[in-house]
Enzyme design. Structure first.
Site, short mmCIF file in Angstrom:
data_model
loop_
_atom_site.label_atom_id
_atom_site.label_comp_id
_atom_site.label_asym_id
_atom_site.label_seq_id
_atom_site.Cartn_x
_atom_site.Cartn_y
_atom_site.Cartn_z
N ASP A 59 0.88 19.18 -21.00
CA ASP A 59 0.18 17.90 -21.14
C ASP A 59 1.05 17.04 -22.05
O ASP A 59 1.14 17.28 -23.26
CB ASP A 59 -1.21 18.14 -21.74
CG ASP A 59 -2.00 16.83 -21.90
OD1 ASP A 59 -1.39 15.75 -21.84
OD2 ASP A 59 -3.23 16.92 -22.08
N ARG A 103 -15.28 12.86 -34.88
CA ARG A 103 -14.81 14.07 -34.23
C ARG A 103 -15.38 15.24 -35.02
O ARG A 103 -14.72 15.87 -35.83
CB ARG A 103 -13.28 14.13 -34.18
CG ARG A 103 -12.65 13.07 -33.31
CD ARG A 103 -12.54 13.43 -31.82
NE ARG A 103 -13.64 13.02 -30.98
CZ ARG A 103 -13.57 12.92 -29.64
NH1 ARG A 103 -12.48 13.20 -29.01
NH2 ARG A 103 -14.61 12.57 -28.94
N LYS A 151 -1.34 6.47 -22.96
CA LYS A 151 -0.66 6.80 -24.21
C LYS A 151 0.85 6.88 -23.97
O LYS A 151 1.59 6.05 -24.46
CB LYS A 151 -1.20 8.12 -24.77
CG LYS A 151 -2.67 8.01 -25.11
CD LYS A 151 -3.43 9.23 -24.70
CE LYS A 151 -4.93 8.99 -24.81
NZ LYS A 151 -5.68 10.19 -24.50
N TYR A 176 0.83 -1.20 0.00
CA TYR A 176 0.00 0.00 0.00
C TYR A 176 0.87 1.25 0.00
O TYR A 176 0.62 2.20 -0.75
CB TYR A 176 -0.91 -0.01 1.23
CG TYR A 176 -1.93 1.09 1.22
CD1 TYR A 176 -3.16 0.92 0.59
CD2 TYR A 176 -1.67 2.32 1.82
CE1 TYR A 176 -4.09 1.93 0.56
CE2 TYR A 176 -2.60 3.34 1.79
CZ TYR A 176 -3.82 3.15 1.16
OH TYR A 176 -4.74 4.16 1.13
N PHE A 180 -21.96 11.97 -27.62
CA PHE A 180 -21.21 11.12 -28.55
C PHE A 180 -20.90 9.75 -27.96
O PHE A 180 -20.74 8.78 -28.68
CB PHE A 180 -19.91 11.81 -29.02
CG PHE A 180 -18.90 12.06 -27.93
CD1 PHE A 180 -18.99 13.20 -27.13
CD2 PHE A 180 -17.84 11.19 -27.72
CE1 PHE A 180 -18.07 13.44 -26.12
CE2 PHE A 180 -16.90 11.43 -26.72
CZ PHE A 180 -17.02 12.55 -25.91
N PHE A 216 -8.39 19.92 -24.96
CA PHE A 216 -8.74 18.52 -25.07
C PHE A 216 -10.05 18.34 -24.28
O PHE A 216 -10.29 19.08 -23.34
CB PHE A 216 -7.62 17.62 -24.53
CG PHE A 216 -7.94 16.16 -24.70
CD1 PHE A 216 -7.97 15.60 -25.96
CD2 PHE A 216 -8.28 15.37 -23.60
CE1 PHE A 216 -8.33 14.27 -26.13
CE2 PHE A 216 -8.62 14.05 -23.76
CZ PHE A 216 -8.66 13.49 -25.03
N THR A 217 -10.86 17.37 -24.68
CA THR A 217 -12.22 17.24 -24.09
C THR A 217 -12.19 17.22 -22.56
O THR A 217 -12.87 18.03 -21.90
CB THR A 217 -12.91 15.95 -24.59
OG1 THR A 217 -12.00 14.86 -24.42
CG2 THR A 217 -13.31 16.06 -26.05
C1 LIG Z 1 -6.14 11.01 -23.54
C2 LIG Z 1 -5.72 12.38 -23.21
C3 LIG Z 1 -5.98 12.94 -21.95
C4 LIG Z 1 -6.78 12.21 -20.89
O1 LIG Z 1 -6.17 11.02 -20.49
P1 LIG Z 1 -7.03 9.77 -19.95
O2 LIG Z 1 -6.00 8.81 -19.48
O3 LIG Z 1 -7.87 9.28 -21.08
O4 LIG Z 1 -7.88 10.28 -18.83
C5 LIG Z 1 -5.53 14.22 -21.70
N1 LIG Z 1 -4.87 14.92 -22.65
C6 LIG Z 1 -4.61 14.42 -23.86
C7 LIG Z 1 -3.87 15.24 -24.87
C8 LIG Z 1 -5.02 13.14 -24.20
O5 LIG Z 1 -4.78 12.66 -25.43
#
Ligand SMILES: *Cc1c(COP(=O)(O)O)cnc(C)c1O
Length: 481
Positions: A222, A388, A265, A80, A454, A132-133
């Site tokens: 980011d 998109r 990613k 933990y 979506f 980003f969304t």
């Molecule tokens: C996917 C993504 C996020 C969010 O990450 P999650 O692991 O899906 O929550 C934030 N910024 C960018 C540019 C992304 O491509």
């Protein structure tokens, strides 16, 4: 990375890995595909995996792992608090970014939540190249707003600009001069997702950071799509040609105050987190981690995910590894261009993007051309992409439709997952569809959620066009799948 040329002169992206674990795929007949998309309400998010041949929905959490990552997962230290796995991860981040502190989070949006809760308040303005969304959702939820400062070139679908993710520095300067007291930080998104995985140049990142710091502002990066961005800096930016990926990364991270990422990613794993240079900034955000994610040495991730991420981050510094995604995307984009299919150029990271406005010029934007194209590409080839366009937008407060500025179908190429013949198959079916584009009609909602429509919304075709597409397919392909 030495470029590998073919004697024939063909430009073919050569896989620099071999496949050692495989997953069987099914390609169901075109009649079943038409039925499956109908059952899914013409929304590719609602398709079932068993009906999908090539899943190009996203690159998130579906990149292939390496043998070294899988091996590392077996030696994860499960505890933990204070696990050796977490120490290995923070040491790797120190090695790559030279950051002394790391706050783990269960994925990228959780890191965004922590940053937004710490710095954003009612009336805040967050300048960024592009939203980003999930980033925007966390900022607006807290009463802040997003100011997009990407250059005009960035939103042109057809371009030969190598760095469409770059900031317009003049607009950044003037925004900082006008609204300084409302701006807590400037956000740089590498591999700018929603404009087609388009990179930011090293020179632009450094200039943005210098401007922000001159105005006394923090710079937040980011880094979710940093890996593709590093490849583009190395191959497209003259000033970086002789730098290693590690050197480029350090040049960038030295200018940043906060670096956050989705490890779904970056690092070919799961999870995410926030790397920080400065102790006081770390302390400002720290208590939110145990509150929302988990204890400070796992933050909602399994130790196996953290081990995979540690090795994945290390592999991200290897040009042979990071080149695979962009080279495959370029191949797919070039092959479609050669067949006159409208695509976003130049090829970026993340995936290949079809321009639905030019693909289906006869479908009115109110009838969702990008959504219709997503359904049609699935019927034509069992290939799942992501809309998109206008369906991904939200209606205005008065209920009227908010038409998107671009209508794209994103065909993601998760890294090291698809082979060249599968990409060729996708190109072939998309070209067939392009030659039969007149058959494709629009969509309308039958079930429309008020937010994130979506993901969950259900639609229907405005005519019997899916049936006509199936008939044309049978005529041309006989009994082939
Ligand atoms: C996917 C993504 C996020 C969010 O990450 P999650 O692991 O899906 O929550 C934030 N910024 C960018 C540019 C992304 O491509």
């Amino acid at each position: 990375m030495p470029e590998i040329r073919f004697y024939s002169g063909d430009e073919i992206p050569l896989e620099l890995h071999k496949v050692r674990i495989v997953q069987k795929l099914d390609l169901v007949p075109v009649e079943r595909r038409a039925q499956a998309i109908d059952e899914a309400g013409y929304n590719t998010f609602l398709l079932k995996n068993k009906d999908i041949f090539l899943d190009m929905l996203t690159d998130s959490g579906v990149n292939a792992m390496s043998d070294r990552q899988l091996a590392a997962m077996m030696i994860a230290d499960d505890s933990y608090a204070g696990s050796a796995t977490f120490t290995r991860l923070t040491d790797k981040l120190k090695e790559i970014f030279d950051t002394d502190y790391f706050l783990p989070a269960h994925q990228g949006r959780a890191a965004e939540n922590i940053i937004a809760m710490t710095f954003v308040k009612e009336g805040s303005i967050i300048p960024m190249n592009y939203h980003f969304t999930t980033t925007k959702a966390h900022i607006t939820r807290l009463g802040g707003s997003v100011e997009e400062l990407v250059t005009d070139e960035g939103v042109k679908l057809v371009s030969d600009n190598p760095f469409k993710g770059d900031f317009d520095l003049g607009r950044l300067e003037s925004l900082l001069a006008r609204c300084s007291d409302r701006i807590p930080f400037v956000r740089i998104e590498t591999g700018t997702n929603l404009i087609g995985g388009q990179p930011v140049s090293l020179g632009n990142m450094e200039a943005v950071a210098d401007i922000a710091h001159r105005h006394g502002k923090l710079v937040v990066m980011d880094a979710s799509l940093l890996q593709d961005n590093l490849y583009f800096i190395k191959t497209r930016e003259a000033a970086a040609r002789d730098l290693s990926l590690r050197e480029i990364t350090r040049r960038i991270s030295d200018k940043m105050d906060i670096i956050y990422f989705s490890a779904r990613k970056l690092g070919f794993a799961r999870g995410g987190g926030i790397a920080i240079h400065d102790r006081s900034l770390y302390l400002k955000m720290r208590e939110l981690v145990p509150m929302f994610e988990g204890f400070l040495t796992y933050g909602g991730m399994s130790v196996r995910e953290m081990e995979a991420m540690t090795v994945g981050l290390d592999e991200t510094m290897d040009m042979d590894v990071v080149s695979q995604g962009p080279l495959f995307i370029k191949y797919m984009t070039d092959e479609l261009l050669a067949r006159a299919v409208p695509v976003v150029t130049p090829a970026g990271g993340l995936g290949c993007h079809l321009d639905a406005t030019r693909f289906l010029p006869h479908v009115a934007q109110q009838e969702y051309p990008a959504g219709a194209l997503a359904a049609a590409v699935y019927i034509a080839g069992g290939i799942r992409g992501m809309e998109r366009g206008t369906i991904s937008e939200q209606r205005e407060a008065d209920g009227s439709e908010h038409l998107a500025s671009v209508e794209l179908l994103r065909l993601a190429l998760p890294r090291r997952v698809f082979t060249l013949s599968q990409v060729k198959y996708a190109v072939d079916r998309i070209k067939w569809l392009y030659d039969h584009r007149d058959l494709v009609g629009g969509l309308r909602f039958v079930e429309e959620p008020s937010s994130l429509r979506f993901f969950f919304g259900r639609l229907e075709p405005v005519s019997d066009w899916p049936l006509r597409l199936v008939n044309a397919f049978r005529k041309d392909f006989g009994d082939s799948l």
